[in-house]
Structures are given as C-alpha cells and as structure tokens.
Design an enzyme around this catalytic site. Sequence first.
Site: not given
Length: 212
Positions: A61, A63, A81, A97, A122, A162
Amino acid sequence: MAKRKSHSARWLREHFRDSYVIQAKAQGYRSRAVFKLQEIDTRERLLGPGRVVIDLGAAPGGWSQWAAERVGERGRVIAMDILPMLSCPGVQFIQGDFREDNVLAELQNTLAGCVVDLVMSDMAPNMSGMAAVDQPRAIYLGELALAFAQESLGPEGSFLLKTFQGEGFDALYEVIRQDFSRVRIHKPPASRGRSREVYIVARRSRKDNGGG
C-alpha cells in the site's frame, strides 16, 4: 540452492540498512517503493487534487498512501491486488484478479461513472532468480496492466508501469508508444542500482481523441 540462500541473506542485510527503508518506517509509509513514486510524480505531476487513480498490485500500500495524500478528499484512489491489504485512509481496496469479471464489476460499481485519470502498476512476479523465467513473467504482467489501462483510462489519462529491461522490453515499449502521445522512461534514485527495473510513464491516451 546455497547460492540462492546467500543471495537472500545479502538482500536482507542490504534491505534493513537501506536508507529508504528507514525513511519509510519513520514517515509511516508501508514500503520503500513510495519514494520511487514520489520521485516520478515530482517530475511528471501525475497526481493532484481531485484525480481518480487505480493502483494495480497495490499491496502493501505504499503507492496508494502517497496517491491518497496527493489527490486529497476530492480525489479517489482505488487499490487492487490478489493479496490482502490493510485498510488505508482515503483508499478503497478491491481484493481479486483484475482480469476476472466479478472484480471488474466491483470496480465499475466503485467508480460509479468517474473518469480514471491514472492507472499505475507496481506489479512484479515472484522472482526465482532466473532471468529466463522472471523476465517473461514481468513482461506479461506489464502487458496485462497495459490492456487494463487502455480499457479504463479517460481520454487524457496517464499510465505508470514498473517493468524490467531485458527480453521483451523493447516490444512492450513500442506498443505503449503506439497508444499514448508521450512516453518516458524513468529510473528513480530510490531504485537499487543493480536492479533492471524501470518505470514507463505514458500520457494522453489517443484512444478517445481520434488517434491510432
């Protein structure tokens, strides 16, 4: 096996001596990754009051914490997530998902018609230490995040990803360049020097502006 144990032990030693880890704990952030986002945001101004943000692969968490601070009460941060995440002020969390229909339906209900300004990811695979295995997995996650961003972003939305340099990176980068009007690569100072991770910032999606 001995080599992997040695690598893990070295990583742990470096982690707990890491100045960014120490700063994150002192400032109440959940991970050192928050400083990477801060550094990119300072340059790109991705976040601001009133903006609507989706954070993919959000746990633990860090970000989301920074994003919530930046968008303020008028903005929204939706974290997603497959892993659980502790509640965070100013953040709405959806566990699941993001490829699954029921999760997407929950996201749409949560958005309630709001236009998404930023999708940030990320995500990273569970690293095996073998580039031939890890790199394709990382690129695949990037492709999934890109597809999600293409479907979710507003006409002038931005995408922060990322990913890792190596096989498949150039192809992924070119696909992103085709769908966004301005694309930049960042290697923030908070990234470990020997890491192959980089951050792609793509802005102003052409999807709804008549672009190809």
